[in-house]
Design an enzyme around this catalytic site. Sequence first.
Site, PDB file in Angstrom:
ATOM      1  N   CYS A   1     -30.684  27.121  37.687  1.00 33.31           N
ATOM      2  CA  CYS A   1     -30.964  28.041  38.784  1.00 33.31           C
ATOM      3  C   CYS A   1     -31.938  27.323  39.710  1.00 33.31           C
ATOM      4  CB  CYS A   1     -31.593  29.318  38.215  1.00 33.31           C
ATOM      5  SG  CYS A   1     -32.108  30.505  39.458  1.00 33.31           S
TER       6      CYS A   1
ATOM      7  N   CYS B   1     -27.283  26.827  45.373  1.00 32.43           N
ATOM      8  CA  CYS B   1     -27.489  27.950  44.441  1.00 32.43           C
ATOM      9  C   CYS B   1     -26.325  27.868  43.470  1.00 32.43           C
ATOM     10  CB  CYS B   1     -27.468  29.264  45.218  1.00 32.43           C
ATOM     11  SG  CYS B   1     -27.347  30.726  44.157  1.00 32.43           S
TER      12      CYS B   1
END
Length: 257
Positions: free
Chosen positions: A76, A186
């Site tokens: 992440c 992302c």
Amino acid sequence: MDPALRPIVVFDSGYGGLSVLKELTRELPGEDFVFFGDSANAPYGPRTTEQIRRLTMDNLAALDREFSFKAAVIACNTATSAAIEDLRARYAPRPIIGIEPALKLAADRHPGGRILVLATQTTLREEKFAQLAAHVGRGCTVYTRACPELVEFVERMELDGPRVEAYLADLLAAYPAGLDAIVLGCTHFPFVAPTLARLAGPDTELLDGAAGTARQTRRRLFEQGLLRPTPSGRLIFRSSSADPQVLARARTLFETP
Ligand code: DGL
């Protein structure tokens, strides 16, 4: 127990980290992995840095209590920018591998090019990204765009269709045609890459950091003598969400090529 036999934890705010888990299992097929998505608290992007840091630290602590992981991959970009230093300090000398937008790779492949970085607002506002962008240079023009809605599309498993297409078409319309590269900064975004690639056209390269992160994980395990001596390849999926559908969807997303 030989630490090399312990699993590797792969952590994300939700489904995004599965795009990294795919690369990790390709690169390290004999390792055991525990995937954890904090879907009950996703999206992380709009939260404060302190909230993201706390959620990441608490989740990793719970995973460590249960699995005594030998290494963790923070799959992440947002949690990496908020918590990677604290995690490394807490778990040293175990390898804690983070992910960052593949801007350097994009600039190396397209010197002087026009590059659009899509990420969360936290990733883009944090110091880590400012440093990365400052070092990239090579006369590239770098555009950045926070796309929290795209995270929500993926968390709803809406990966294509008219609404995703309209959102992405509208997003691309804000930038000059013929971008050289779009960085998927992302880990949720590779799941909408086919639609984005079609809309951006064949001259725009889509890049993400998943394969680089998997290679880096292998390197770090090797350096510390933590590669599994005997192949196993067990996969455990976990989620903070109480909805059983969430885990079922995670498996589906992982298995979809
Ligand atoms: N998948 C995460 C990332 O790579 C963040 C998505 C979110 O929860 O906002 O940044």
